[in-house]
Design an enzyme around this catalytic site. Structure first.
Site, PDB file in Angstrom:
ATOM      1  CG  ASP A 100      -8.321 -11.717   3.493  1.00  0.00           C
ATOM      2  OD1 ASP A 100      -8.060 -10.952   4.450  1.00  0.00           O
ATOM      3  OD2 ASP A 100      -9.464 -11.829   3.003  1.00  0.00           O
TER       4      ASP A 100
ATOM      5  CG  LEU B 188      -6.647  18.682  -0.597  1.00  0.00           C
ATOM      6  CD1 LEU B 188      -7.910  19.143  -1.320  1.00  0.00           C
ATOM      7  CD2 LEU B 188      -6.201  19.729   0.433  1.00  0.00           C
TER       8      LEU B 188
ATOM      9  CE1 TYR C 244      -9.112   3.824   8.632  1.00  0.00           C
ATOM     10  CE2 TYR C 244      -9.455   6.146   9.168  1.00  0.00           C
ATOM     11  CZ  TYR C 244      -8.604   5.097   8.863  1.00  0.00           C
ATOM     12  OH  TYR C 244      -7.250   5.315   8.807  1.00  0.00           O
TER      13      TYR C 244
ATOM     14  CE  LYS D 157      -6.445   2.999  11.206  1.00  0.00           C
ATOM     15  NZ  LYS D 157      -5.572   1.865  10.938  1.00  0.00           N
TER      16      LYS D 157
ATOM     17  N   GLY E 268       0.821  -1.214   0.000  1.00  0.00           N
ATOM     18  CA  GLY E 268       0.000   0.000   0.000  1.00  0.00           C
ATOM     19  C   GLY E 268       0.852   1.259   0.000  1.00  0.00           C
TER      20      GLY E 268
ATOM     21  CB  SER F 201      -5.710   7.932  12.149  1.00  0.00           C
ATOM     22  OG  SER F 201      -6.264   9.104  11.623  1.00  0.00           O
TER      23      SER F 201
ATOM     24  CB  THR G  52      -9.480  10.055  12.772  1.00  0.00           C
ATOM     25  OG1 THR G  52      -8.921   8.777  13.038  1.00  0.00           O
ATOM     26  CG2 THR G  52      -9.347  10.371  11.320  1.00  0.00           C
TER      27      THR G  52
ATOM     28  CG  ASN H  41      -6.912   0.394  -1.503  1.00  0.00           C
ATOM     29  OD1 ASN H  41      -7.527   0.637  -2.544  1.00  0.00           O
ATOM     30  ND2 ASN H  41      -6.515   1.348  -0.683  1.00  0.00           N
TER      31      ASN H  41
END
Ligand SMILES: NC(=O)c1ccc[n+]([C@@H]2O[C@H](COP(=O)([O-])OP(=O)(O)OC[C@H]3O[C@@H](n4cnc5c(N)ncnc54)[C@H](O)[C@@H]3O)[C@@H](O)[C@H]2O)c1
Length: 339
Positions: A58, A201, A150, A154, A10, A125, A127, A35
């Protein structure tokens, strides 16, 4: 030393594999390519001259995780990037996120608990802070109610690791709370490969600059910030990758003070959406087609890190500027469009 990097194909994982290999670590990647693309391995090899061992697996399959650790008894550290990360999708399908982000974490920790000594780095994160009351945000800022499944994975992930470390002295872990990762490797051999419409962004800016998207929507210019747009802490992905290596070395060298530690990884500087656009226009020499639209529900106004702890305790500091990181993202975007 053999290090497992989950999600190593990733965006952040691949850059970290490069930095680990540059430092002489022997890397094994687990990724299910949900991904990412196996071709990333070739990019890593072109940069470092070494193709890491790759296991397409996986991590939701518990038996396969057990079998992996049985086959690779010499793994000394794990950097766990593998997770699903689309906030909107997590709202639509929370169980997918709890299964992939929490289930896989539990399976890996169970295996590490069986070892005499294990070092574990977790991708967390900013977040977890939500809209923090004070800027810059220190690691002591309270964790706020998560805005999405999500974000909750975390927070829960950190709690699971903390609780496990409490009763497992042989397990040493660090959670790195990333601010806003961006950019691509300076070689343009690896970078961010968003599938579908970018969630972040910077890839949206570069895709708009490259003509792949017609227009960038700037969600609100009436926030209480100097130019009215939201402020974030954009951290260059190579700087971020290096923070993982430093954190891992801290654990492997028994330099940690506690067997569970948390660090912010950011630059310490906030940049607004309009400043990010200006940075793109400066490094690309192009005008970006953007439009101010309504605020987007759930967006926080401002988030940037206090990096004192990472600077002083880890001895790590972000080195690249927003313009340098933006330029790398633009070079990468042009390269993938020309392939
Ligand atoms: N990119 C960001 O803005 C950001 C910010 C904060 C935290 N994070 C966290 O950092 C980590 C890495 O993020 P990224 O941007 O590199 O994401 P990414 O999607 O590019 O990388 C994650 C990798 O994990 C793999 N993966 C997912 N589920 C898997 C499974 N069950 N088994 C095996 N492989 C699996 C994917 O194929 C992908 O290659 C994630 O945990 C993410 O939540 C990212």
């Amino acid at each position: 030393m053999k290090i497992l990097v989950t999600g190593g194909l990733g965006f952040i994982g691949s850059h970290t594999v490069v930095e680990l290999q540059n430092k002489g670590f022997d890397v094994v990647i687990i990724d299910d390519c949900s991904n990412s693309d196996e071709k990333v391995l070739e990019g890593i090899e072109r940069i470092t001259g070494i193709k890491p061992i790759f296991e397409k697996l996986d991590l939701k399959e518990k038996d396969k995780v057990e079998d992996f650790f049985h086959r690779y008894k010499d793994i000394e550290g794990v950097i766990h990037f593998a997770a699903s990360k689309a906030v909107g999708e997590s709202v639509e399908n929370p169980l997918l996120y709890y299964e992939n982000n929490i289930g896989t974490l539990v399976y890996i920790l169970k295996e590490l608990c069986k070892k005499n000594k294990a070092s574990f780095i977790f991708s967390s994160s900013c977040t977890v802070y939500g809209q923090a009351d004070k800027m810059p945000i220190t690691e002591n800022a309270p964790v706020k109610q998560a805005e999405s499944p999500y974000g909750n994975t975390k927070q829960m992930g950190e709690e699971i690791i903390r609780d496990t470390c409490k009763v497992t002295p042989n397990l040493n872990a660090i959670a790195l709370r990333y601010f806003n990762p961006m950019g691509a490797h300076p070689s343009a051999e690896i970078g961010e490969l968003p599938i579908g419409v970018p969630q972040n962004l910077v890839p949206f800016i570069t895709q708009t600059g490259a003509g792949l998207r017609e227009q960038l929507s700037v969600f609100g210019d009436d926030y209480p910030t100097p130019d009215g747009t939201c402020i974030r802490d954009y951290i260059y992905v190579v700087d971020l990758a290096k923070a993982h290596v430093v954190a891992l070395e801290r654990l492997l060298g028994n330099k940690n003070k506690d067997n569970y530690e948390v660090f912010n990884v950011g630059t310490g500087t906030g940049s607004s959406v309009l400043e990010a656009i200006q940075s793109f226009e400066k490094v690309s020499g192009k005008k970006l087609n953007y439009k101010i639209v309504e605020r987007r529900p759930g967006d926080i106004t401002t988030a940037y890190a206090d990096t004192t702890k990472a600077n002083e305790v880890l001895g790590w500091k972000a080195e690249y500027t927003l313009d340098e990181a933006m330029e790398s993202a633009w070079v990468w975007e042009q390269k993938i469009r020309s392939c």
